[in-house]
Design a protein around this motif. Sequence first.
Motif, PDB file in Angstrom:
ATOM      1  N   GLU A 130       0.838  -1.206   0.000  1.00 12.80           N
ATOM      2  CA  GLU A 130       0.000   0.000   0.000  1.00 12.80           C
ATOM      3  C   GLU A 130       0.871   1.253   0.000  1.00 12.80           C
ATOM      4  N   ARG A 131       1.894   1.272   0.847  1.00 10.78           N
ATOM      5  CA  ARG A 131       2.783   2.440   0.909  1.00 10.78           C
ATOM      6  C   ARG A 131       3.550   2.604  -0.399  1.00 10.78           C
ATOM      7  N   ALA A 132       3.987   1.494  -0.971  1.00 13.05           N
ATOM      8  CA  ALA A 132       4.734   1.557  -2.221  1.00 13.05           C
ATOM      9  C   ALA A 132       3.873   2.110  -3.351  1.00 13.05           C
ATOM     10  N   PHE A 133       2.624   1.673  -3.414  1.00 13.07           N
ATOM     11  CA  PHE A 133       1.719   2.179  -4.451  1.00 13.07           C
ATOM     12  C   PHE A 133       1.478   3.675  -4.278  1.00 13.07           C
ATOM     13  N   ARG A 134       1.192   4.102  -3.052  1.00 16.34           N
ATOM     14  CA  ARG A 134       0.930   5.518  -2.805  1.00 16.34           C
ATOM     15  C   ARG A 134       2.146   6.381  -3.146  1.00 16.34           C
ATOM     16  N   SER A 135       3.320   5.899  -2.782  1.00 12.78           N
ATOM     17  CA  SER A 135       4.546   6.646  -3.078  1.00 12.78           C
ATOM     18  C   SER A 135       4.737   6.788  -4.579  1.00 12.78           C
ATOM     19  N   TYR A 136       4.480   5.702  -5.309  1.00 14.20           N
ATOM     20  CA  TYR A 136       4.641   5.764  -6.760  1.00 14.20           C
ATOM     21  C   TYR A 136       3.688   6.785  -7.373  1.00 14.20           C
ATOM     22  N   VAL A 137       2.432   6.743  -6.984  1.00 14.42           N
ATOM     23  CA  VAL A 137       1.437   7.658  -7.554  1.00 14.42           C
ATOM     24  C   VAL A 137       1.848   9.111  -7.326  1.00 14.42           C
ATOM     25  N   THR A 138       2.328   9.415  -6.122  1.00 17.54           N
ATOM     26  CA  THR A 138       2.762  10.776  -5.806  1.00 17.54           C
ATOM     27  C   THR A 138       3.994  11.167  -6.615  1.00 17.54           C
ATOM     28  N   ASP A 139       4.994  10.293  -6.624  1.00 20.49           N
ATOM     29  CA  ASP A 139       6.251  10.596  -7.321  1.00 20.49           C
ATOM     30  C   ASP A 139       6.041  10.699  -8.828  1.00 20.49           C
ATOM     31  N   GLU A 140       5.206   9.831  -9.370  1.00 17.19           N
ATOM     32  CA  GLU A 140       4.934   9.879 -10.807  1.00 17.19           C
ATOM     33  C   GLU A 140       4.311  11.214 -11.188  1.00 17.19           C
ATOM     34  N   ASP A 141       3.357  11.681 -10.392  1.00 17.28           N
ATOM     35  CA  ASP A 141       2.672  12.921 -10.742  1.00 17.28           C
ATOM     36  C   ASP A 141       3.610  14.117 -10.664  1.00 17.28           C
ATOM     37  N   VAL A 142       4.505  14.106  -9.684  1.00 17.98           N
ATOM     38  CA  VAL A 142       5.486  15.198  -9.577  1.00 17.98           C
ATOM     39  C   VAL A 142       6.329  15.260 -10.858  1.00 17.98           C
ATOM     40  N   ALA A 143       6.800  14.097 -11.323  1.00 20.88           N
ATOM     41  CA  ALA A 143       7.648  14.052 -12.516  1.00 20.88           C
ATOM     42  C   ALA A 143       6.870  14.469 -13.764  1.00 20.88           C
ATOM     43  N   ARG A 144       5.645  13.992 -13.888  1.00 20.74           N
ATOM     44  CA  ARG A 144       4.850  14.324 -15.073  1.00 20.74           C
ATOM     45  C   ARG A 144       4.422  15.794 -15.068  1.00 20.74           C
ATOM     46  N   ALA A 145       4.092  16.332 -13.909  1.00 20.13           N
ATOM     47  CA  ALA A 145       3.713  17.743 -13.823  1.00 20.13           C
ATOM     48  C   ALA A 145       4.878  18.644 -14.226  1.00 20.13           C
ATOM     49  N   ALA A 146       6.095  18.219 -13.886  1.00 22.58           N
ATOM     50  CA  ALA A 146       7.279  18.999 -14.221  1.00 22.58           C
ATOM     51  C   ALA A 146       7.799  18.701 -15.625  1.00 22.58           C
ATOM     52  N   GLY A 147       7.232  17.685 -16.274  1.00 23.48           N
ATOM     53  CA  GLY A 147       7.746  17.290 -17.587  1.00 23.48           C
ATOM     54  C   GLY A 147       9.163  16.771 -17.511  1.00 23.48           C
ATOM     55  N   ASP A 148       9.505  16.153 -16.374  1.00 27.12           N
ATOM     56  CA  ASP A 148      10.876  15.709 -16.114  1.00 27.12           C
ATOM     57  C   ASP A 148      10.995  14.211 -16.432  1.00 27.12           C
ATOM     58  N   GLU A 149      11.484  13.896 -17.614  1.00 27.37           N
ATOM     59  CA  GLU A 149      11.609  12.502 -18.030  1.00 27.37           C
ATOM     60  C   GLU A 149      12.579  11.733 -17.153  1.00 27.37           C
ATOM     61  N   ARG A 150      13.701  12.353 -16.826  1.00 26.47           N
ATOM     62  CA  ARG A 150      14.703  11.656 -16.015  1.00 26.47           C
ATOM     63  C   ARG A 150      14.140  11.286 -14.655  1.00 26.47           C
ATOM     64  N   LEU A 151      13.394  12.198 -14.042  1.00 27.61           N
ATOM     65  CA  LEU A 151      12.801  11.912 -12.741  1.00 27.61           C
ATOM     66  C   LEU A 151      11.763  10.804 -12.859  1.00 27.61           C
ATOM     67  N   ALA A 152      10.960  10.850 -13.914  1.00 32.76           N
ATOM     68  CA  ALA A 152       9.933   9.818 -14.111  1.00 32.76           C
ATOM     69  C   ALA A 152      10.562   8.442 -14.253  1.00 32.76           C
ATOM     70  N   LEU A 153      11.700   8.378 -14.905  1.00 37.44           N
ATOM     71  CA  LEU A 153      12.350   7.091 -15.136  1.00 37.44           C
ATOM     72  C   LEU A 153      12.934   6.489 -13.861  1.00 37.44           C
ATOM     73  N   THR A 154      13.150   7.311 -12.834  1.00 40.18           N
ATOM     74  CA  THR A 154      13.687   6.756 -11.590  1.00 40.18           C
ATOM     75  C   THR A 154      12.660   5.891 -10.876  1.00 40.18           C
ATOM     76  N   TRP A 155      11.385   6.021 -11.237  1.00 44.13           N
ATOM     77  CA  TRP A 155      10.331   5.250 -10.567  1.00 44.13           C
ATOM     78  C   TRP A 155       9.812   4.108 -11.423  1.00 44.13           C
ATOM     79  N   THR A 156      10.471   3.844 -12.540  1.00 41.89           N
ATOM     80  CA  THR A 156      10.068   2.750 -13.426  1.00 41.89           C
ATOM     81  C   THR A 156      11.267   1.863 -13.721  1.00 41.89           C
ATOM     82  N   SER A 157      10.994   0.694 -14.288  1.00 35.06           N
ATOM     83  CA  SER A 157      12.072  -0.202 -14.708  1.00 35.06           C
ATOM     84  C   SER A 157      11.583  -1.040 -15.878  1.00 35.06           C
ATOM     85  N   ASP A 158      12.514  -1.728 -16.523  1.00 33.73           N
ATOM     86  CA  ASP A 158      12.201  -2.708 -17.564  1.00 33.73           C
ATOM     87  C   ASP A 158      11.357  -2.084 -18.680  1.00 33.73           C
TER      88      ASP A 158
END
Length: 352
Positions: free
Chosen positions: A53-81
């Motif tokens: 549950e905590r991992a999912f919530r953290s991802y949703v928050t972090d993903e939105d921060v990266a997408r709102a900023a248009g920061d591809e590098r930041l978005a990629l830190t929360w994804t893999s493969d």
Amino acid sequence: MQRFTRVIAAGVLLILAVTVVGCAEGKTEARPSAAMPTTSPPEPVALTPEVAERAFRSYVTDEDVARAAGDERLALTWTSDGQSQLTAAEFREAAYDGDPVRRFDYDEPELYVPKLKDAAYPQWFLASVDRSVLGKRKSGHKVLMAFILRGPSDDWKLTLATVMQRKTKVPEVAIDDDGYAEALGKDDTSVLIRPRDVIGIHATVAAEGGGSVAAKVMKSGAVTTGFYKDAKRDKKEAKEDDLTLEVVHTATPFPYFGLRTENGGGLIVYSLFRNTSLIAKDPDTPKPEIPEEAEHLLDGTVEGNQVDTASTLHFAAYDPPRVKKGKQPKAHVIAEEGAISKAATPPLDKEP
């Protein structure tokens, strides 16, 4: 890291040797060296529904921060493969078109957390959640998301996301009294297709169509036999333009996951690559055009006589329980997502 350690060790020995020589000559004295601080590796944390549950919530928050900023590098830190490949392609397409990257709204997720050994890695879990594009509520879809933690020092990352087909429901995953799901082993034979073979079966049906032996255990559909029909049509159209189209579906090196459903079947999520080459083999034939869906990955020129693309495709399939008597239901794909993630226009080989 080993090489770095050897270099330090060699340096220490050299310093000690010089110090010893200096002492023998009466020119210097050896000073006591400060003790190097040591750190203990992080302790493994057991995967629980609360951790997921905590991992999912953290991802949703972090993903939105990266997408709102248009920061591809930041978005990629929360994804893999494969999800990293699709995320990078999405950011580049948005930049190419001059559009903002999509942001998402998530409803309450249903989490499927397998019971794993406390010290076992990688850890993983699936989330089933309604997701819509921010500001476009009617764009909502049910999405299956797979998260992975590869080691105690790593962060949870989204490795795969795939969208449920319209009018298709997520199979009821079996959950025990403690809130855990049952992970399927790769060689589990209680289901029709062993989980490790689902990927190969899907690729074979895509390559050979309804006449394939693999089609006897996997249903026809837009992303199974439909891939075969699409490729056949596209090859015919390419031939009319004096071009040759090659299409190959292959397995990926990315992880796949399987969970037991309440009726004894399996929910399998996995990835495929779809590789294409559009080739002008006749030197008098005009160069092939870059596909519109790949323009953002190329510079707009074709150096040689071909255009190559690689698509990353994410799926979920329902794998029914094996039936001993009576009619055996087929496996069928229930979710799909993907895009061209790489493209190239290789130059002509120079003659020796």
